[in-house]
Design a protein around this motif. Structure first.
Motif, PDB file in Angstrom:
ATOM      1  N   ILE A   8      -9.840  -2.850  -0.834  1.00  0.00           N
ATOM      2  CA  ILE A   8      -8.428  -3.626  -1.173  1.00  0.00           C
ATOM      3  C   ILE A   8      -8.798  -4.695  -1.659  1.00  0.00           C
ATOM      4  O   ILE A   8      -8.876  -5.244  -3.217  1.00  0.00           O
ATOM      5  CB  ILE A   8      -7.479  -3.415  -0.414  1.00  0.00           C
ATOM      6  CG1 ILE A   8      -7.156  -2.307  -0.330  1.00  0.00           C
ATOM      7  CG2 ILE A   8      -6.461  -4.494  -1.293  1.00  0.00           C
ATOM      8  CD1 ILE A   8      -5.803  -2.283   1.327  1.00  0.00           C
ATOM      9  N   SER A  18      -4.806  -4.414  -9.285  1.00  0.00           N
ATOM     10  CA  SER A  18      -3.415  -4.060  -9.162  1.00  0.00           C
ATOM     11  C   SER A  18      -2.602  -6.078  -9.220  1.00  0.00           C
ATOM     12  O   SER A  18      -1.644  -5.266  -9.500  1.00  0.00           O
ATOM     13  CB  SER A  18      -3.693  -3.925  -7.660  1.00  0.00           C
ATOM     14  OG  SER A  18      -4.212  -4.468  -6.763  1.00  0.00           O
ATOM     15  N   TRP A  58       0.002   1.385  -5.104  1.00  0.00           N
ATOM     16  CA  TRP A  58      -0.917   2.270  -3.701  1.00  0.00           C
ATOM     17  C   TRP A  58      -0.158   3.277  -3.034  1.00  0.00           C
ATOM     18  O   TRP A  58      -0.828   4.875  -3.288  1.00  0.00           O
ATOM     19  CB  TRP A  58      -0.910   1.539  -2.072  1.00  0.00           C
ATOM     20  CG  TRP A  58      -1.707   1.448  -1.694  1.00  0.00           C
ATOM     21  CD1 TRP A  58      -1.503   2.193  -0.389  1.00  0.00           C
ATOM     22  CD2 TRP A  58      -3.019   1.561  -1.138  1.00  0.00           C
ATOM     23  NE1 TRP A  58      -2.500   2.954   0.168  1.00  0.00           N
ATOM     24  CE2 TRP A  58      -3.475   1.813  -0.478  1.00  0.00           C
ATOM     25  CE3 TRP A  58      -3.922   0.450  -2.262  1.00  0.00           C
ATOM     26  CZ2 TRP A  58      -4.988   1.939  -0.158  1.00  0.00           C
ATOM     27  CZ3 TRP A  58      -5.380   0.658  -1.978  1.00  0.00           C
ATOM     28  CH2 TRP A  58      -6.079   1.144  -0.179  1.00  0.00           C
ATOM     29  N   SER A 104      -1.889   7.374  -4.129  1.00  0.00           N
ATOM     30  CA  SER A 104      -1.936   8.219  -2.125  1.00  0.00           C
ATOM     31  C   SER A 104      -1.937   9.409  -1.933  1.00  0.00           C
ATOM     32  O   SER A 104      -2.032   9.946  -1.243  1.00  0.00           O
ATOM     33  CB  SER A 104      -1.352   6.914  -1.378  1.00  0.00           C
ATOM     34  OG  SER A 104      -2.491   5.786  -1.435  1.00  0.00           O
ATOM     35  N   TRP A 129      -2.988   1.509 -10.196  1.00  0.00           N
ATOM     36  CA  TRP A 129      -3.432   3.108  -9.326  1.00  0.00           C
ATOM     37  C   TRP A 129      -4.910   2.939  -9.252  1.00  0.00           C
ATOM     38  O   TRP A 129      -5.536   4.027  -8.580  1.00  0.00           O
ATOM     39  CB  TRP A 129      -3.191   4.215 -10.435  1.00  0.00           C
ATOM     40  CG  TRP A 129      -1.157   5.156  -9.790  1.00  0.00           C
ATOM     41  CD1 TRP A 129      -0.744   3.365 -10.598  1.00  0.00           C
ATOM     42  CD2 TRP A 129      -0.762   5.225 -10.331  1.00  0.00           C
ATOM     43  NE1 TRP A 129       0.707   4.137  -9.803  1.00  0.00           N
ATOM     44  CE2 TRP A 129       0.258   5.349 -10.386  1.00  0.00           C
ATOM     45  CE3 TRP A 129      -1.225   6.972 -10.162  1.00  0.00           C
ATOM     46  CZ2 TRP A 129       1.526   6.587 -10.012  1.00  0.00           C
ATOM     47  CZ3 TRP A 129      -0.647   7.611  -9.532  1.00  0.00           C
ATOM     48  CH2 TRP A 129       0.667   7.846  -9.453  1.00  0.00           C
ATOM     49  N   SER A 145      -6.740   0.767  -8.187  1.00  0.00           N
ATOM     50  CA  SER A 145      -7.249   0.611  -6.673  1.00  0.00           C
ATOM     51  C   SER A 145      -7.653   1.648  -5.578  1.00  0.00           C
ATOM     52  O   SER A 145      -8.254   1.560  -5.380  1.00  0.00           O
ATOM     53  CB  SER A 145      -6.591  -0.826  -6.710  1.00  0.00           C
ATOM     54  OG  SER A 145      -6.447  -1.432  -4.693  1.00  0.00           O
ATOM     55  N   PRO A 146      -6.123   1.905  -5.816  1.00  0.00           N
ATOM     56  CA  PRO A 146      -5.922   2.821  -4.326  1.00  0.00           C
ATOM     57  C   PRO A 146      -6.917   4.478  -4.474  1.00  0.00           C
ATOM     58  O   PRO A 146      -7.053   4.801  -3.772  1.00  0.00           O
ATOM     59  CB  PRO A 146      -4.864   3.590  -4.648  1.00  0.00           C
ATOM     60  CG  PRO A 146      -3.694   2.887  -5.443  1.00  0.00           C
ATOM     61  CD  PRO A 146      -4.663   2.277  -5.956  1.00  0.00           C
ATOM     62  N   GLY A 176      -3.198   1.510   4.429  1.00  0.00           N
ATOM     63  CA  GLY A 176      -3.377   0.652   3.702  1.00  0.00           C
ATOM     64  C   GLY A 176      -1.795  -0.005   2.480  1.00  0.00           C
ATOM     65  O   GLY A 176      -2.239  -0.576   1.916  1.00  0.00           O
ATOM     66  N   TRP A 177      -1.334   0.743   2.312  1.00  0.00           N
ATOM     67  CA  TRP A 177       0.717   0.503   2.183  1.00  0.00           C
ATOM     68  C   TRP A 177       0.508  -1.179   3.407  1.00  0.00           C
ATOM     69  O   TRP A 177       0.580  -1.709   3.016  1.00  0.00           O
ATOM     70  CB  TRP A 177       1.148   1.674   2.363  1.00  0.00           C
ATOM     71  CG  TRP A 177       1.912   1.400   1.548  1.00  0.00           C
ATOM     72  CD1 TRP A 177       2.826   0.496   0.398  1.00  0.00           C
ATOM     73  CD2 TRP A 177       3.634   1.150   1.985  1.00  0.00           C
ATOM     74  NE1 TRP A 177       4.188   0.575  -0.845  1.00  0.00           N
ATOM     75  CE2 TRP A 177       4.595   1.435   0.518  1.00  0.00           C
ATOM     76  CE3 TRP A 177       4.552   2.094   2.984  1.00  0.00           C
ATOM     77  CZ2 TRP A 177       6.317   1.173   0.414  1.00  0.00           C
ATOM     78  CZ3 TRP A 177       5.751   2.269   2.814  1.00  0.00           C
ATOM     79  CH2 TRP A 177       6.361   2.154   1.473  1.00  0.00           C
ATOM     80  N   VAL A 226      -1.014  -4.439   1.886  1.00  0.00           N
ATOM     81  CA  VAL A 226      -0.828  -4.614   0.347  1.00  0.00           C
ATOM     82  C   VAL A 226       0.441  -5.063   0.567  1.00  0.00           C
ATOM     83  O   VAL A 226       0.619  -5.849   0.081  1.00  0.00           O
ATOM     84  CB  VAL A 226      -0.850  -3.680  -0.240  1.00  0.00           C
ATOM     85  CG1 VAL A 226      -2.285  -3.140  -0.926  1.00  0.00           C
ATOM     86  CG2 VAL A 226      -0.321  -2.573   0.066  1.00  0.00           C
TER      87      VAL A 226
END
Length: 547
Positions: free
Chosen positions: A58, A65, A77, A81, A244, A246-247, A286-287, A290
């Protein structure tokens, strides 16, 4: 395989490399067991999750992002995902049915039409191999930037490392990975568990430290979930789509579970669940990460992108916990990033070894040998990946834009490698597909088509310049150049020379367990059924396979 096939697998199992079931399952795909199966399901999950390296990844991709604003970062994210999970489920179906280290190009050859199978298998093998090496280079390049950001913080921003210094740190890192991957094979599975723990330590520390450090300056829920921004020259909607990346780049190592198939105990279960659990974990945690970052970052996003520390995440930590705290957190980040590089070195070497086993790479006879003294590992393939990675890393000496193309090389190269076997199964090979213990049932076909469309979109997305439609030479996205060279070069090599000798993987099928329609399909397509044997006259410390 029938009783005869089981008996053939017995000598392999008695060496301690695998149990009878795993050795027999691999024999059905045409291969003798040569690697030691010392990875459990949790450790297979661990190698994928540790390569993803959630927080460091990240941090490495915030430049993609952040320009879309906090809401763009958060919702890109979640949505990306969700689509990545469809790819993982489609791959899990295949990984459970046919678990082998060279799974992607093996599946492509098995499912594609007779006229296309060799060329497509060749393309997928090269795209996947170079995509994994590109992932290794981008991870280790990110490590060098993070390590040097600690130096910059320590010097209060009064230091700017040259491209030569960045490459020197990168080279030292990738060489260390080669040494560790070569000498620690017996505990590599156990190390993945330790790496997962370190990842969660970093996640938990960040989720606690940032809100505490910014207690009086935290951003509102509206800012986090509803405030879009646009710091590019693209329309706001397309800037959101570019976020997008990034993820897509972060959650891009789940195929490593496939490449560890021949070192996983009970691979028909371990491989698919490793894929699904690694994607699901990154989706959720991850969510959360962020959201916390969006809630605690400087509302003036331009301050983050223009930070003198060279890393937006370093500035976010600095704003929250000051100089010493930022040094401590970024040190933990680059340590975890180092672990990511070691794990992907292992995964990339297994794909390289598998592709060499089928004679597709230059000097395949050299790279496909297994070193038994160091723990039944593809020692030469490990150093082949390290050597190629060191060469690709020289792009960092040209310009940051050229180095950034390595991030997209991993995205575009792997997207083609993931999507092609799924597409081949749906178009040409559905009637030959025999599900394994993990199967998505009636959702398998719609999930597969969703995955293919998303992967095509991901390839297109990775080609766009991040800043806008009129890039300069310094901020141009050179992914299209690099990947065109990879794909065009592989196909040119195939049609000029390899088509004369590359016939795809050596396949051994269990005819007794196939349905009548599957048997008819195999006969119609003319797949060769071969027996394999082990050559007793091997070099000391080395085993090899003959068909």
């Amino acid at each position: 395989m029938g009783e005869d096939g089981d008996k053939k697998a017995d000598p392999v199992s008695t060496t301690g490399l695998a149990n009878e079931e795993d050795a027999a399952a691999l024999a059905k795909l045409g291969y003798v067991q040569e690697l030691r199966r010392n990875f459990t399901m949790i450790e297979v999950f661990g190698i994928a999750f540790s390569i993803m390296g959630l927080l460091p990844s990240i941090a490495s991709t915030l430049a993609y992002s952040i320009p879309s604003g906090p809401a763009g970062m958060v919702w890109s994210w979640f949505l990306a995902s969700m689509f990545i999970m469809t790819v993982g489920l489609a791959m899990a179906d295949l990984g459970s049915a046919m678990p082998t280290s060279g799974g992607l190009y093996w599946w492509t050859h098995y499912f594609a039409s007779p006229k296309t199978r060799n060329a497509l298998s060749f393309l997928v093998g090269y795209s996947n191999t170079l995509g994994l090496v590109g992932g290794l280079v981008s991870i280790d390049y990110g490590f060098s930037l993070m390590l040097l950001s600690v130096v910059v913080i320590a010097k209060d921003g009064n230091y700017t490392p040259s491209n030569g210094v960045v490459y020197a740190v990168f080279l030292g890192c990738i060489l260390c990975h080669g040494v560790l991957a070569s000498t620690m094979s017996k505990i590599m599975g156990k190390l993945q568990t330790a790496f997962v723990v370190m990842n969660f330590v970093l996640i938990i520390a960040t989720v606690i430290v940032l809100p505490v450090g910014r207690a009086s300056q935290r951003n509102s829920a509206h800012f986090i979930f509803a405030e879009l921004d646009n710091l590019t020259e693209w329309p706001t909607g397309w800037t959101f789509m570019l976020a997008w990346l990034s993820p897509i780049w972060t959650i891009g190592a789940f195929d490593s579970c496939v490449h560890m198939s021949e070192e996983a105990a009970n691979a028909v279960i371990a491989v698919p669940w490793g894929i699904v659990m690694s994607i699901g974990s990154c989706w959720l945690f991850g969510w959360i990460c962020v959201i916390v970052i969006a809630g605690c970052m400087d509302p003036n996003v331009e301050n983050l992108l223009g930070t003198s520390f060279g890393q937006p995440m370093a500035q976010i930590y600095y704003d929250a916990v000051g100089k010493r705290g930022a040094i401590a957190m970024m040190t933990l980040v680059f340590i975890v990033q180092f672990m990511m590089g070691l794990s992907i070195t292992v995964a990339a070497s297994r794909q390289t070894w598998a592709f060499s086993r089928d004679g597709a790479l230059p000097f395949s006879g050299y790279f496909r040998k297994i070193n038994t003294k160091l723990g039944h590992i593809p020692f030469r393939a490990i150093w082949g990946c390290v050597g190629l990675g060191a060469i690709l890393g020289l792009l960092s000496l040209i310009a940051p834009a050229a180095a950034q193309a390595l991030f997209s090389l991993a995205v575009a190269g792997n997207n083609v490698a993931w999507g092609t076997p799924i597409f081949c199964r749906l178009v040409w090979g559905q009637h030959k597909f025999k599900p394994g213990p993990f199967y998505t049932g009636r959702f398998s076909i719609p999930l597969g088509w969703t995955a293919v469309v998303f992967l095509i979109f991901g390839v297109i997305l990775s080609m766009f310049p991040v800043g806008g439609p009129n890039p300069t030479a310094a901020d141009m996205n050179y992914t299209v150049v690099i990947n065109s060279a990879v794909w065009g070069g592989a196909l040119l090599y195939y049609f000029l020379d390899a088509r004369k000798w590359f016939t795809g993987p050596k396949i051994t099928l269990d005819l007794d367990n196939l349905s009548e329609s599957q048997e008819r399909a195999i006969v119609v397509e003319g797949l060769e059924v071969e027996n394999v044997k082990t050559d007793a006259n091997v070099e000391p410390g080395v085993t090899k396979l003959q068909a």
